[in-house]
Design a protein around this motif. Structure first.
Motif, PDB file in Angstrom:
ATOM      1  N   ARG A   1       9.687   4.770   1.326  1.00  0.00           N
ATOM      2  CA  ARG A   1       8.696   4.727   2.410  1.00  0.00           C
ATOM      3  C   ARG A   1       7.313   5.113   1.888  1.00  0.00           C
ATOM      4  O   ARG A   1       6.311   4.462   2.193  1.00  0.00           O
TER       5      ARG A   1
ATOM      6  N   GLN B   1       6.283   4.919  -1.212  1.00  0.00           N
ATOM      7  CA  GLN B   1       5.836   3.842  -2.114  1.00  0.00           C
ATOM      8  C   GLN B   1       5.169   2.729  -1.320  1.00  0.00           C
ATOM      9  O   GLN B   1       4.125   2.219  -1.710  1.00  0.00           O
ATOM     10  N   LEU B   2       5.778   2.359  -0.189  1.00  0.00           N
ATOM     11  CA  LEU B   2       5.214   1.312   0.669  1.00  0.00           C
ATOM     12  C   LEU B   2       3.848   1.724   1.216  1.00  0.00           C
ATOM     13  O   LEU B   2       2.897   0.939   1.212  1.00  0.00           O
ATOM     14  N   LEU B   3       3.761   2.956   1.714  1.00  0.00           N
ATOM     15  CA  LEU B   3       2.496   3.450   2.249  1.00  0.00           C
ATOM     16  C   LEU B   3       1.411   3.469   1.175  1.00  0.00           C
ATOM     17  O   LEU B   3       0.269   3.079   1.429  1.00  0.00           O
TER      18      LEU B   3
ATOM     19  N   SER C   1       1.302   1.597  -1.534  1.00  0.00           N
ATOM     20  CA  SER C   1       0.961   0.210  -1.873  1.00  0.00           C
ATOM     21  C   SER C   1       0.007  -0.382  -0.846  1.00  0.00           C
ATOM     22  O   SER C   1      -0.970  -1.046  -1.197  1.00  0.00           O
ATOM     23  N   ARG C   2       0.285  -0.153   0.433  1.00  0.00           N
ATOM     24  CA  ARG C   2      -0.598  -0.660   1.492  1.00  0.00           C
ATOM     25  C   ARG C   2      -1.994  -0.050   1.387  1.00  0.00           C
ATOM     26  O   ARG C   2      -2.998  -0.741   1.527  1.00  0.00           O
ATOM     27  N   ALA C   3      -2.038   1.256   1.160  1.00  0.00           N
ATOM     28  CA  ALA C   3      -3.328   1.933   1.049  1.00  0.00           C
ATOM     29  C   ALA C   3      -4.106   1.404  -0.152  1.00  0.00           C
ATOM     30  O   ALA C   3      -5.315   1.164  -0.069  1.00  0.00           O
ATOM     31  N   ARG C   4      -3.414   1.210  -1.262  1.00  0.00           N
ATOM     32  CA  ARG C   4      -4.057   0.704  -2.468  1.00  0.00           C
ATOM     33  C   ARG C   4      -4.635  -0.690  -2.232  1.00  0.00           C
ATOM     34  O   ARG C   4      -5.752  -0.993  -2.614  1.00  0.00           O
ATOM     35  N   LEU C   5      -3.863  -1.543  -1.574  1.00  0.00           N
ATOM     36  CA  LEU C   5      -4.330  -2.897  -1.288  1.00  0.00           C
ATOM     37  C   LEU C   5      -5.508  -2.894  -0.330  1.00  0.00           C
ATOM     38  O   LEU C   5      -6.475  -3.633  -0.513  1.00  0.00           O
ATOM     39  N   SER C   6      -5.443  -2.062   0.693  1.00  0.00           N
ATOM     40  CA  SER C   6      -6.530  -2.040   1.671  1.00  0.00           C
ATOM     41  C   SER C   6      -7.816  -1.476   1.061  1.00  0.00           C
ATOM     42  O   SER C   6      -8.906  -1.816   1.476  1.00  0.00           O
TER      43      SER C   6
ATOM     44  N   LYS D   1      -8.550  -2.066  -2.003  1.00  0.00           N
ATOM     45  CA  LYS D   1      -8.794  -2.982  -3.115  1.00  0.00           C
ATOM     46  C   LYS D   1      -8.616  -2.305  -4.472  1.00  0.00           C
ATOM     47  O   LYS D   1      -9.305  -2.630  -5.437  1.00  0.00           O
TER      48      LYS D   1
ATOM     49  N   ARG E   1      -6.395  -1.827  -7.612  1.00  0.00           N
ATOM     50  CA  ARG E   1      -5.335  -2.557  -8.309  1.00  0.00           C
ATOM     51  C   ARG E   1      -4.605  -1.690  -9.328  1.00  0.00           C
ATOM     52  O   ARG E   1      -3.592  -2.073  -9.849  1.00  0.00           O
TER      53      ARG E   1
END
Length: 88
Positions: free
Chosen positions: A4, A6-8, A10-15, A17, A19
Motif C-alpha cells: 500500500r 509503495q503504491l502511495l 509511486s502515485r506521489a512521485r508521478l504527480s 513528476k 522519476r
C-alpha cells in the motif's frame, strides 16, 4: 515499505513528476524548538519534542543515501538560517 505504501509513494512521485527516488527531509525549527522550558506552553509545544542539529540531519541523510544508494535530496525547512552542504 508495504504494498500500500509503495503504491502511495509511486502515485506521489508521478504527480510530482519525480522519476527517481529521493530522500525527503523536513527540518522544522522555530515554534517546534524551545530551549527555554517556560516557553513550552506557547503554541502547544511539549517537553518531549527533541530538535536535532543540522549536523545530525546531515549524518542521517548521508547514512540513508549510502544504505539505499539514493543521491537525490529534497529538503524543506522553515529555518532561514539552515545551511547544509551536501556533496555526492
Amino acid at each position: 515499505p508495504n504494498v500500500r505504501m509503495q503504491l502511495l509513494l509511486s502515485r506521489a512521485r508521478l504527480s510530482a513528476k519525480m522519476r527517481q527516488s529521493c530522500i525527503a527531509v523536513h527540518i522544522r525549527r522555530g515554534d517546534a524548538c524551545f530551549p527555554d522550558e517556560s516557553l513550552l506552553s506557547v503554541g502547544g509545544a511539549t517537553a518531549s519534542r527533541k530538535c536535532f542539529s543540522s549536523a545530525q540531519y546531515l549524518d542521517a541523510i548521508l547514512r540513508l543515501s549510502r544504505q539505499y544508494q539514493i543521491n537525490n535530496i529534497v529538503l524543506a525547512s522553515n529555518s532561514q538560517h539552515l545551511r547544509l552542504a551536501v556533496a555526492f
